[in-house]
Motif scaffolding. Structure first.
Motif, short mmCIF file in Angstrom:
data_model
loop_
_atom_site.label_atom_id
_atom_site.label_comp_id
_atom_site.label_asym_id
_atom_site.label_seq_id
_atom_site.Cartn_x
_atom_site.Cartn_y
_atom_site.Cartn_z
N ASN A 47 -8.81 -20.23 -2.98
CA ASN A 47 -8.64 -19.08 -3.88
C ASN A 47 -9.03 -17.79 -3.19
N ALA A 48 -10.14 -17.82 -2.44
CA ALA A 48 -10.57 -16.62 -1.72
C ALA A 48 -9.57 -16.23 -0.64
N LEU A 52 -7.25 -12.87 -0.27
CA LEU A 52 -7.28 -12.09 0.97
C LEU A 52 -5.87 -11.92 1.53
N LYS A 53 -5.08 -12.95 1.46
CA LYS A 53 -3.70 -12.89 1.96
C LYS A 53 -2.90 -11.83 1.23
N ALA A 54 -3.18 -11.64 -0.06
CA ALA A 54 -2.41 -10.68 -0.86
C ALA A 54 -3.00 -9.27 -0.86
N ALA A 55 -4.21 -9.13 -0.34
CA ALA A 55 -4.88 -7.82 -0.39
C ALA A 55 -4.28 -6.85 0.62
N THR A 56 -4.13 -5.62 0.21
CA THR A 56 -3.58 -4.59 1.10
C THR A 56 -4.65 -3.99 2.00
N HIS A 57 -5.77 -3.63 1.39
CA HIS A 57 -6.89 -3.05 2.15
C HIS A 57 -8.18 -3.73 1.70
N PRO A 58 -8.40 -4.97 2.10
CA PRO A 58 -9.59 -5.70 1.64
C PRO A 58 -10.88 -5.12 2.22
N GLU A 59 -11.92 -5.13 1.41
CA GLU A 59 -13.22 -4.66 1.87
C GLU A 59 -13.77 -5.62 2.93
#
Length: 325
Positions: A47-48, A52-59
């Protein structure tokens, strides 16, 4: 059978070198999909990674969190899946260290996580990879220890507890080792780091726990009547005594050491002193009732043990049973 399991893990599909964190997350999902027979046991990880795979600008913290997978390995009960989680941690934290700015507050944790996964893989994985994994893990941990703040200048927990985490990394690897030489070398490394920490750490009291555990493991694997065994246990008692007035588990560990030395009277006095001082908590109660190391004390003092548990551990038993006794 063990060799065959890890041979399977060795041939898990690996994507071409990822250039973005999203690509790496996708390749790690593929690796877990191929290696883990029960997706439910790794759903927290997948799930994590999916997020992350879908995040554009992950923290930065979210990136590192998704790659901290090795700690889930002990729960999947599948050697190929365990290997995949550990290798994902190595690849993910290495990518994090390569791509994050030099002033990132997460670099110490990333180095520690990568090193721990490398040590675990060195003990459980392909023999040809063992030496380079051990060398890289040692270098990563040494970097953290070299950067630990001077005594009395505690900063964030990762920076000010590098000796603690480094020693525990080797202790955990020792638990996974199957060859006696590997067990000995991992425990020796843990003990060496803990001793250095007692001299150099920001807060030496934080190092007492892995220091004492490493000494206990050294004694456990030494010949029964050897001077090395006695010296390790006596050094462990001395170490735990420095914090036993504040830490019930340290006092408990002193009792365990006395049992290993064959001094049941001293061990009984240790536990009784904890009871008299109302310092027996849930962890100590569970240890008194179930710890194999305390079996000689329980067997030699059955009535005393029963009375102690009834007097000291009723709240613990009620919490465990979810009902009043």
């Amino acid at each position: 059978m063990r060799a065959m399991h890890f041979a399977l893990a060795f041939f898990l599909p690996v994507a071409a070198h990822a250039t973005t964190v999203q690509e790496l997350a996708a390749s790690q999902l593929d690796r877990l999909g191929a290696a883990c027979p029960d997706p439910g046991k790794v759903s927290f990880v997948t799930n994590a990674l999916t997020e992350l795979k879908a995040a554009t600008h992950p923290e930065d913290w979210r990136i590192l969190f998704a790659f901290e997978q090795a700690e889930h390995a002990e729960f999947v009960h599948s050697p190929p899946c365990e290997a995949a989680l550990r290798q994902n941690t190595v690849d993910g934290t290495a990518f994090f260290l390569e791509t994050q700015p030099a002033d990132s507050r997460w670099l110490d944790i990333a180095r520690q996580k990568e090193a721990s996964a490398l040590l675990d893989l060195a003990m459980t994985g392909n023999a040809a990879e063992k030496a380079p994994r051990l060398a890289k893990a040692a270098a990563l941990l040494q970097t953290n220890m070299d950067q630990e703040p001077s005594r009395g200048k505690k900063e964030d927990i990762a920076k000010s507890m590098s000796y603690y985490f480094s020693s525990h990394a080797y202790l955990n690897a020792a638990k996974l080792a199957t060859h006696p030489d590997d067990v000995a070398s991992m425990n020796a490394a843990a003990l060496s780091i803990a001793r250095a920490g007692m001299a150099n750490a920001t807060d030496p009291s934080e190092i007492v726990e892995p220091y004492g555990i490493a000494l206990g493991e050294t004694a456990r694997h030494a010949p029964q009547d050897s001077p090395e065994r006695r010296e390790a246990l006596e050094e462990s008692i001395k170490a735990f005594s420095t914090v036993s007035s504040k830490d019930p588990l340290a006092a408990y560990n002193i009792a365990v050491d006395h049992i290993l030395l064959g001094d049941l009277a001293a061990a009984k006095a240790d536990i009784q002193a904890m009871a008299d001082g109302k310092r027996i908590d849930d962890q100590v109660c569970i240890g008194i009732m179930t710890d194999p190391d305390l079996a000689p004390l329980r067997d030699a003092n059955r009535d005393w043990t029963v009375q102690l548990v009834r007097a000291q551990c009723k709240p613990t038993l009620e919490r465990l049973s979810h009902r009043p006794l």
